[in-house]
Design a protein around this motif. Structure first.
Motif, mmCIF file in Angstrom:
data_model
loop_
_atom_site.group_PDB
_atom_site.id
_atom_site.type_symbol
_atom_site.label_atom_id
_atom_site.label_comp_id
_atom_site.label_asym_id
_atom_site.label_seq_id
_atom_site.Cartn_x
_atom_site.Cartn_y
_atom_site.Cartn_z
ATOM 1 N N LYS A 62 0.703 -42.763 21.984
ATOM 2 C CA LYS A 62 -0.216 -42.260 20.959
ATOM 3 C C LYS A 62 0.554 -41.604 19.821
ATOM 4 O O LYS A 62 0.250 -41.810 18.640
ATOM 5 C CB LYS A 62 -1.186 -41.261 21.575
ATOM 6 N N ASN A 108 3.277 -34.590 30.172
ATOM 7 C CA ASN A 108 2.324 -34.810 29.091
ATOM 8 C C ASN A 108 2.984 -35.549 27.921
ATOM 9 O O ASN A 108 2.402 -36.470 27.340
ATOM 10 C CB ASN A 108 1.765 -33.465 28.619
ATOM 11 N N ARG A 151 -8.256 -39.186 27.914
ATOM 12 C CA ARG A 151 -7.443 -38.668 26.810
ATOM 13 C C ARG A 151 -6.156 -39.469 26.629
ATOM 14 O O ARG A 151 -5.572 -39.475 25.537
ATOM 15 C CB ARG A 151 -7.127 -37.195 27.072
ATOM 16 N N TYR A 152 -5.691 -40.139 27.670
ATOM 17 C CA TYR A 152 -4.383 -40.805 27.604
ATOM 18 C C TYR A 152 -4.466 -42.330 27.759
ATOM 19 O O TYR A 152 -3.437 -42.984 27.869
ATOM 20 C CB TYR A 152 -3.446 -40.213 28.676
ATOM 21 N N ARG A 153 -5.662 -42.878 27.729
ATOM 22 C CA ARG A 153 -5.811 -44.328 27.895
ATOM 23 C C ARG A 153 -5.758 -45.034 26.543
ATOM 24 O O ARG A 153 -6.707 -45.697 26.115
ATOM 25 C CB ARG A 153 -7.124 -44.624 28.633
ATOM 26 N N CYS A 201 3.279 -39.219 28.810
ATOM 27 C CA CYS A 201 2.013 -39.955 28.742
ATOM 28 C C CYS A 201 1.458 -40.018 27.326
ATOM 29 O O CYS A 201 0.697 -40.932 27.003
ATOM 30 C CB CYS A 201 0.986 -39.309 29.676
ATOM 31 N N SER A 202 1.828 -39.060 26.478
ATOM 32 C CA SER A 202 1.345 -39.023 25.098
ATOM 33 C C SER A 202 2.214 -39.820 24.139
ATOM 34 O O SER A 202 1.821 -40.029 22.987
ATOM 35 C CB SER A 202 1.282 -37.572 24.596
ATOM 36 N N HIS A 226 -3.472 -36.942 34.164
ATOM 37 C CA HIS A 226 -2.957 -37.847 33.144
ATOM 38 C C HIS A 226 -3.256 -39.311 33.444
ATOM 39 O O HIS A 226 -3.194 -40.153 32.541
ATOM 40 C CB HIS A 226 -1.455 -37.631 32.956
ATOM 41 N N HIS A 227 -3.589 -39.616 34.667
ATOM 42 C CA HIS A 227 -3.918 -41.006 35.003
ATOM 43 C C HIS A 227 -5.419 -41.231 35.164
ATOM 44 O O HIS A 227 -5.849 -42.384 35.257
ATOM 45 C CB HIS A 227 -3.154 -41.422 36.256
ATOM 46 N N ASN A 258 7.293 -34.369 20.176
ATOM 47 C CA ASN A 258 7.309 -34.982 21.502
ATOM 48 C C ASN A 258 8.763 -35.004 21.938
ATOM 49 O O ASN A 258 9.648 -35.317 21.131
ATOM 50 C CB ASN A 258 6.727 -36.402 21.442
#
Length: 307
Positions: free
Chosen positions: A193, A186, A284-286, A189-190, A279-280, A202
């Protein structure tokens, strides 16, 4: 989310799909309760983030105390005027209906710690404090709610595990590795952002700040940690399955516990594929599709007022 944003974005966020891919042995009723609780958790996380961004310290302080109160007495908070509090009370009350009171007490104890960890993150972000790597990893186990998702393996399996089983080193290691994988993946992938939003929580950001790594080196380090979780889990999983065979000693209770442990470790294995898929697939992660890489388009970014 206002209704129009729910219609546009909710399904694409895939919150309930994540749980459906994890707790595959759960009954429909248990899975629905866990999925609704998971969706609530993401909404809470976004409220927490917006309170930080807009400096709403008083709002967060009140919400923190209300969640602690709702966790201790969910039935008394079902009609709370803040829908986030009422939704939490509803989720907790439903989850408390599946296993004995001892499980409920453990879940509540673990979630009280999660609320306090969110408060620590709030204070860190307001102050601009970037935790050191070890400090961050310890806090992340709470903000990601490692032991909550592990607790929920038990209603999914239909059996409360005794402490002697939960504390078995292989079982505990397998559970921790499945959650560390999810938390660190996470973070990976975050990261775009959270860098765009000048955030401080993070693993990659801690590695850059305190280990002196470049962005590329930090990404490689987090990816390495994620991969090591997979290989270490496979070793722990074999030990847990041996433990389950030992538990199944020919008695009715032994057969029940052996089956429950096999179910739980199977769900831990599912967590890897479900988290990776989520996540893909989740919107939320795009972040590359967002007008503002620091702010999800589905969030109502109000600067004042308490909902």
């Amino acid at each position: 989310m206002p209704p129009a944003k729910v219609q546009e974005y909710a399904d694409g966020l895939c919150y309930t799909d994540l749980m459906a891919g994890y707790y595959t042995d759960a009954s429909d009723e248990v899975l629905q309760a866990i999925a609704d609780y998971s969706a609530w958790f993401f909404v809470w996380d976004d409220r927490h983030d917006r309170d930080i961004v807009h400096g709403r310290t008083g709002h967060w302080r009140r919400l923190r105390h209300r969640l602690h109160a709702a966790l201790d007495a969910p039935r008394h908070h079902l009609h709370h005027p803040d829908p986030l509090v009422a939704g939490f009370a509803d989720s907790v009350l439903r989850l408390f209906g599946f296993l004995p009171h001892t499980w409920n007490q453990r879940f509540a104890r673990h979630f009280h710690a999660v609320i306090e960890a969110y408060d620590q993150e709030f204070r860190n972000r307001v102050r601009g404090h970037i935790p050191g790597v070890e400090e961050y990893l310890a806090l992340r186990r709470l903000t990601f709610a490692h032991w909550i998702w592990t607790d929920l393996l038990e209603p999914s399996a239909g059996c409360e595990l005794p402490a002697s089983v939960r504390r078995n080193p292989a079982y505990r290691r397998a559970a921790l590795l499945s959650q560390e994988f999810a938390a660190w993946y996470n973070d990976l992938c975050s990261l775009p952002k959270e860098i765009a939003g000048d955030e401080v929580h993070n693993l990659g950001i801690s590695l850059i700040t305190h280990a002196g790594l470049t962005l590329e080196e930090a990404v490689d380090d987090v990816r390495r940690r994620v991969e090591e979780c997979v290989s270490a889990f496979l070793d722990a999983e074999r030990e847990v399955l041996e433990f389950a065979r030992d538990l199944d000693d020919g008695t009715v209770r032994g057969k029940e516990l052996g089956a429950a442990v096999r179910s739980c470790v199977g769900a831990m294995r599912n967590w890897f594929s479900s988290v990776y898929w989520f996540h893909h697939e989740s919107g939320r992660y795009r972040v590359d599709n967002w007008d503002d890489r620091s702010t999800p388009p589905y969030v109502t970014n109000e600067t004042a007022g308490e909902k």
